[in-house]
Design a protein around this motif. Structure first.
Motif, PDB file in Angstrom:
ATOM      1  N   LEU A   1      -2.700  -3.241  -9.831  1.00  0.00           N
ATOM      2  CA  LEU A   1      -4.221  -3.452  -9.247  1.00  0.00           C
ATOM      3  C   LEU A   1      -4.626  -2.289  -8.368  1.00  0.00           C
ATOM      4  N   GLU A   2      -3.732  -1.652  -7.724  1.00  0.00           N
ATOM      5  CA  GLU A   2      -3.751  -0.475  -7.061  1.00  0.00           C
ATOM      6  C   GLU A   2      -4.292   0.824  -8.249  1.00  0.00           C
ATOM      7  N   SER A   3      -3.606   0.814  -9.068  1.00  0.00           N
ATOM      8  CA  SER A   3      -3.668   1.652 -10.111  1.00  0.00           C
ATOM      9  C   SER A   3      -5.002   1.538 -10.676  1.00  0.00           C
ATOM     10  N   GLU A   4      -5.488   0.506 -11.029  1.00  0.00           N
ATOM     11  CA  GLU A   4      -6.538   0.194 -11.728  1.00  0.00           C
ATOM     12  C   GLU A   4      -7.897   0.572 -10.943  1.00  0.00           C
TER      13      GLU A   4
ATOM     14  N   GLY B   1       0.818  -1.032   0.066  1.00  0.00           N
ATOM     15  CA  GLY B   1      -0.025  -0.163   0.091  1.00  0.00           C
ATOM     16  C   GLY B   1       1.067   1.255   0.055  1.00  0.00           C
ATOM     17  N   THR B   2       0.609   2.082  -1.169  1.00  0.00           N
ATOM     18  CA  THR B   2       1.815   3.117  -1.134  1.00  0.00           C
ATOM     19  C   THR B   2       0.798   4.483  -0.710  1.00  0.00           C
TER      20      THR B   2
ATOM     21  N   HIS C   1      -8.981  -1.920   1.646  1.00  0.00           N
ATOM     22  CA  HIS C   1     -10.577  -2.357   1.281  1.00  0.00           C
ATOM     23  C   HIS C   1     -10.666  -3.645   1.772  1.00  0.00           C
ATOM     24  N   SER C   2     -11.806  -4.338   1.558  1.00  0.00           N
ATOM     25  CA  SER C   2     -12.237  -5.788   1.827  1.00  0.00           C
ATOM     26  C   SER C   2     -12.537  -6.478   0.680  1.00  0.00           C
ATOM     27  N   GLY C   3     -12.545  -7.751   0.623  1.00  0.00           N
ATOM     28  CA  GLY C   3     -12.969  -8.770  -0.676  1.00  0.00           C
ATOM     29  C   GLY C   3     -13.592  -9.835   0.081  1.00  0.00           C
TER      30      GLY C   3
ATOM     31  N   VAL D   1      -7.087 -10.801  -2.023  1.00  0.00           N
ATOM     32  CA  VAL D   1      -7.653 -10.202  -0.831  1.00  0.00           C
ATOM     33  C   VAL D   1      -6.566  -9.703   0.017  1.00  0.00           C
ATOM     34  N   LEU D   2      -5.297 -10.253   0.260  1.00  0.00           N
ATOM     35  CA  LEU D   2      -3.957  -9.656   0.943  1.00  0.00           C
ATOM     36  C   LEU D   2      -3.753  -8.306   0.364  1.00  0.00           C
ATOM     37  N   TYR D   3      -3.577  -8.084  -1.215  1.00  0.00           N
ATOM     38  CA  TYR D   3      -3.383  -6.831  -1.542  1.00  0.00           C
ATOM     39  C   TYR D   3      -4.726  -5.806  -1.296  1.00  0.00           C
TER      40      TYR D   3
END
Length: 133
Positions: free
Chosen positions: A124-127, A2-3, A37-39, A29-31
């Motif tokens: 993933l974070e970028s999308e 997480g940046t 966030h939650s998954g 889910v870890l990411y």
């Protein structure tokens, strides 16, 4: 993982993770958790559609290739339902195929975005940020 860029999304997202690979489910889910966030995880397209009947999600991470009902079939079913509900569901396809023709096929089918395998947390974070911010 997480940046500080993840702070651009002002709220925690509720994400449906649809993938038949246990390791990939856990990784996603870890990411997501590392970004705040939650998954919720389901392992095939039929279960994804059933889950969508019961709950609302901010985003769906949808694997393209799965048994029972693949990601493109799920995407088509969701987009067809949207014609009636007029409510758009954000969907990021998860694919091992990243050739230009493959990506075009996903976009034409109605995907809002895509990430490739192996999963890169920055991608993933970028999308997520691109679709939510």
């Amino acid at each position: 993982m997480g940046t500080e860029r993840s702070n651009r999304i002002k709220r925690a997202l509720n994400v449906l993770v649809v993938d038949d690979d246990y390791f990939l489910q856990r990784t996603l889910v870890l990411y997501l958790n590392s970004f705040g966030h939650s998954g919720i995880v389901v392992e095939n397209g039929q279960k994804a559609l059933a889950c969508l009947f019961e709950r609302n999600f901010d985003v769906i991470l949808l694997d393209v290739t799965m048994p029972v009902m693949d990601g493109l079939e799920v995407l088509s079913a969701i987009r067809s339902k949207e014609k009636l509900t007029k409510k758009h569901q954000l969907i990021i396809m998860v694919t091992g195929y990243a050739e230009a023709g493959d990506i075009d096929k996903l976009k034409k089918a109605g995907a809002d975005g895509y990430i490739t395998k192996p999963i890169n947390p920055a991608q993933l974070e970028s999308e997520l940020e691109r679709l939510i911010v």
